[in-house]
Scaffold this motif. Structure first.
Motif, PDB file in Angstrom:
ATOM      1  N   VAL A 117       1.567  -8.468  -1.912  1.00 57.83           N
ATOM      2  CA  VAL A 117       1.420  -8.086  -0.509  1.00 57.83           C
ATOM      3  C   VAL A 117       2.457  -7.032  -0.127  1.00 57.83           C
ATOM      4  O   VAL A 117       2.149  -6.058   0.574  1.00 57.83           O
ATOM      5  CB  VAL A 117       1.531  -9.333   0.401  1.00 57.83           C
ATOM      6  CG1 VAL A 117       1.717  -8.948   1.856  1.00 57.83           C
ATOM      7  CG2 VAL A 117       0.299 -10.199   0.239  1.00 57.83           C
ATOM      8  N   ILE A 118       3.680  -7.178  -0.610  1.00 63.36           N
ATOM      9  CA  ILE A 118       4.720  -6.203  -0.286  1.00 63.36           C
ATOM     10  C   ILE A 118       4.394  -4.847  -0.906  1.00 63.36           C
ATOM     11  O   ILE A 118       4.566  -3.798  -0.262  1.00 63.36           O
ATOM     12  CB  ILE A 118       6.101  -6.721  -0.730  1.00 63.36           C
ATOM     13  CG1 ILE A 118       6.520  -7.870   0.187  1.00 63.36           C
ATOM     14  CG2 ILE A 118       7.145  -5.617  -0.712  1.00 63.36           C
ATOM     15  CD1 ILE A 118       7.798  -8.556  -0.232  1.00 63.36           C
ATOM     16  N   VAL A 119       3.903  -4.838  -2.143  1.00 61.04           N
ATOM     17  CA  VAL A 119       3.539  -3.563  -2.778  1.00 61.04           C
ATOM     18  C   VAL A 119       2.398  -2.889  -2.027  1.00 61.04           C
ATOM     19  O   VAL A 119       2.436  -1.667  -1.776  1.00 61.04           O
ATOM     20  CB  VAL A 119       3.175  -3.805  -4.265  1.00 61.04           C
ATOM     21  CG1 VAL A 119       2.487  -2.600  -4.872  1.00 61.04           C
ATOM     22  CG2 VAL A 119       4.423  -4.157  -5.045  1.00 61.04           C
ATOM     23  N   VAL A 120       1.394  -3.657  -1.631  1.00 61.59           N
ATOM     24  CA  VAL A 120       0.277  -3.081  -0.872  1.00 61.59           C
ATOM     25  C   VAL A 120       0.764  -2.565   0.479  1.00 61.59           C
ATOM     26  O   VAL A 120       0.356  -1.486   0.930  1.00 61.59           O
ATOM     27  CB  VAL A 120      -0.854  -4.124  -0.711  1.00 61.59           C
ATOM     28  CG1 VAL A 120      -1.890  -3.662   0.292  1.00 61.59           C
ATOM     29  CG2 VAL A 120      -1.502  -4.402  -2.054  1.00 61.59           C
ATOM     30  N   ALA A 121       1.655  -3.299   1.116  1.00 63.83           N
ATOM     31  CA  ALA A 121       2.193  -2.851   2.406  1.00 63.83           C
ATOM     32  C   ALA A 121       3.001  -1.566   2.248  1.00 63.83           C
ATOM     33  O   ALA A 121       2.905  -0.658   3.086  1.00 63.83           O
ATOM     34  CB  ALA A 121       3.051  -3.954   3.021  1.00 63.83           C
ATOM     35  N   LEU A 122       3.789  -1.464   1.193  1.00 59.66           N
ATOM     36  CA  LEU A 122       4.554  -0.237   0.955  1.00 59.66           C
ATOM     37  C   LEU A 122       3.631   0.949   0.666  1.00 59.66           C
ATOM     38  O   LEU A 122       3.886   2.073   1.132  1.00 59.66           O
ATOM     39  CB  LEU A 122       5.538  -0.442  -0.195  1.00 59.66           C
ATOM     40  CG  LEU A 122       6.755  -1.310   0.117  1.00 59.66           C
ATOM     41  CD1 LEU A 122       7.553  -1.572  -1.151  1.00 59.66           C
ATOM     42  CD2 LEU A 122       7.630  -0.641   1.167  1.00 59.66           C
ATOM     43  N   ALA A 131       4.159  -3.034   9.008  1.00 57.55           N
ATOM     44  CA  ALA A 131       4.153  -4.265   9.802  1.00 57.55           C
ATOM     45  C   ALA A 131       2.739  -4.804   9.980  1.00 57.55           C
ATOM     46  O   ALA A 131       2.530  -6.023   9.967  1.00 57.55           O
ATOM     47  CB  ALA A 131       4.799  -4.006  11.153  1.00 57.55           C
ATOM     48  N   ALA A 132       1.771  -3.907  10.125  1.00 54.55           N
ATOM     49  CA  ALA A 132       0.386  -4.352  10.301  1.00 54.55           C
ATOM     50  C   ALA A 132      -0.124  -5.047   9.037  1.00 54.55           C
ATOM     51  O   ALA A 132      -0.793  -6.087   9.121  1.00 54.55           O
ATOM     52  CB  ALA A 132      -0.502  -3.163  10.648  1.00 54.55           C
ATOM     53  N   VAL A 133       0.185  -4.503   7.864  1.00 53.22           N
ATOM     54  CA  VAL A 133      -0.275  -5.128   6.617  1.00 53.22           C
ATOM     55  C   VAL A 133       0.396  -6.483   6.421  1.00 53.22           C
ATOM     56  O   VAL A 133      -0.255  -7.462   6.038  1.00 53.22           O
ATOM     57  CB  VAL A 133      -0.013  -4.196   5.412  1.00 53.22           C
ATOM     58  CG1 VAL A 133      -0.292  -4.908   4.103  1.00 53.22           C
ATOM     59  CG2 VAL A 133      -0.866  -2.949   5.525  1.00 53.22           C
ATOM     60  N   LEU A 178       4.258 -14.218  -6.877  1.00 46.61           N
ATOM     61  CA  LEU A 178       3.434 -13.075  -7.270  1.00 46.61           C
ATOM     62  C   LEU A 178       2.562 -12.581  -6.116  1.00 46.61           C
ATOM     63  O   LEU A 178       2.376 -11.372  -5.942  1.00 46.61           O
ATOM     64  CB  LEU A 178       2.573 -13.438  -8.474  1.00 46.61           C
ATOM     65  CG  LEU A 178       3.299 -13.509  -9.806  1.00 46.61           C
ATOM     66  CD1 LEU A 178       2.370 -14.040 -10.891  1.00 46.61           C
ATOM     67  CD2 LEU A 178       3.827 -12.146 -10.198  1.00 46.61           C
ATOM     68  N   ALA A 179       2.025 -13.499  -5.331  1.00 48.76           N
ATOM     69  CA  ALA A 179       1.212 -13.100  -4.183  1.00 48.76           C
ATOM     70  C   ALA A 179       2.055 -12.371  -3.143  1.00 48.76           C
ATOM     71  O   ALA A 179       1.622 -11.357  -2.568  1.00 48.76           O
ATOM     72  CB  ALA A 179       0.551 -14.331  -3.558  1.00 48.76           C
ATOM     73  N   ILE A 180       3.274 -12.852  -2.907  1.00 49.11           N
ATOM     74  CA  ILE A 180       4.166 -12.179  -1.960  1.00 49.11           C
ATOM     75  C   ILE A 180       4.519 -10.789  -2.459  1.00 49.11           C
ATOM     76  O   ILE A 180       4.526  -9.813  -1.684  1.00 49.11           O
ATOM     77  CB  ILE A 180       5.425 -13.038  -1.717  1.00 49.11           C
ATOM     78  CG1 ILE A 180       5.056 -14.291  -0.923  1.00 49.11           C
ATOM     79  CG2 ILE A 180       6.504 -12.249  -0.990  1.00 49.11           C
ATOM     80  CD1 ILE A 180       6.173 -15.308  -0.830  1.00 49.11           C
ATOM     81  N   ALA A 181       4.811 -10.672  -3.754  1.00 46.03           N
ATOM     82  CA  ALA A 181       5.130  -9.365  -4.316  1.00 46.03           C
ATOM     83  C   ALA A 181       3.955  -8.403  -4.196  1.00 46.03           C
ATOM     84  O   ALA A 181       4.131  -7.220  -3.878  1.00 46.03           O
ATOM     85  CB  ALA A 181       5.548  -9.513  -5.776  1.00 46.03           C
TER      86      ALA A 181
END
Length: 100
Positions: free
Chosen positions: A48-53, A82-84, A43-46
């Protein structure tokens, strides 16, 4: 007519024998705890990916509103993504170092 006094004797630990009887029947929660750890990690990885997108989409949109070409806007969005991801990985490594 008067009743005789009633004395109630309560053991020092009234619920101790119940817990002692339950101990052999309890199941270890090793599998449950590891499953929760895996679920929280995914869930944490998901997240982070949503915030990065979202950050990448915002950077690309702002670049286009600024008049940049599509390749330039896509490059800026990729850099923001990439920065996020890099920031999240750095924060995770710092927290892992502090917690262990």
């Amino acid at each position: 007519m008067m009743c005789s006094p009633v004395f109630i004797f309560v053991p020092a630990n009234p619920g101790e024998h119940h817990f002692r009887d339950l101990r052999p029947r309890q199941r270890p929660f090793v599998y449950w705890e590891s499953a929760v750890t895996v679920a929280v990690t995914l869930l944490a990885i998901a997240l982070v990916i949503v915030v990065a997108l979202l950050a990448a989409a915002g950077a690309g949109k702002l670049a286009r509103m600024d008049g940049a070409t599509y390749p330039t806007a896509l490059t800026r969005a990729a850099v923001a993504f990439a920065a996020v991801i890099t920031l999240a990985a750095t924060a995770a490594s710092v927290f892992a170092t502090l917690l262990t």
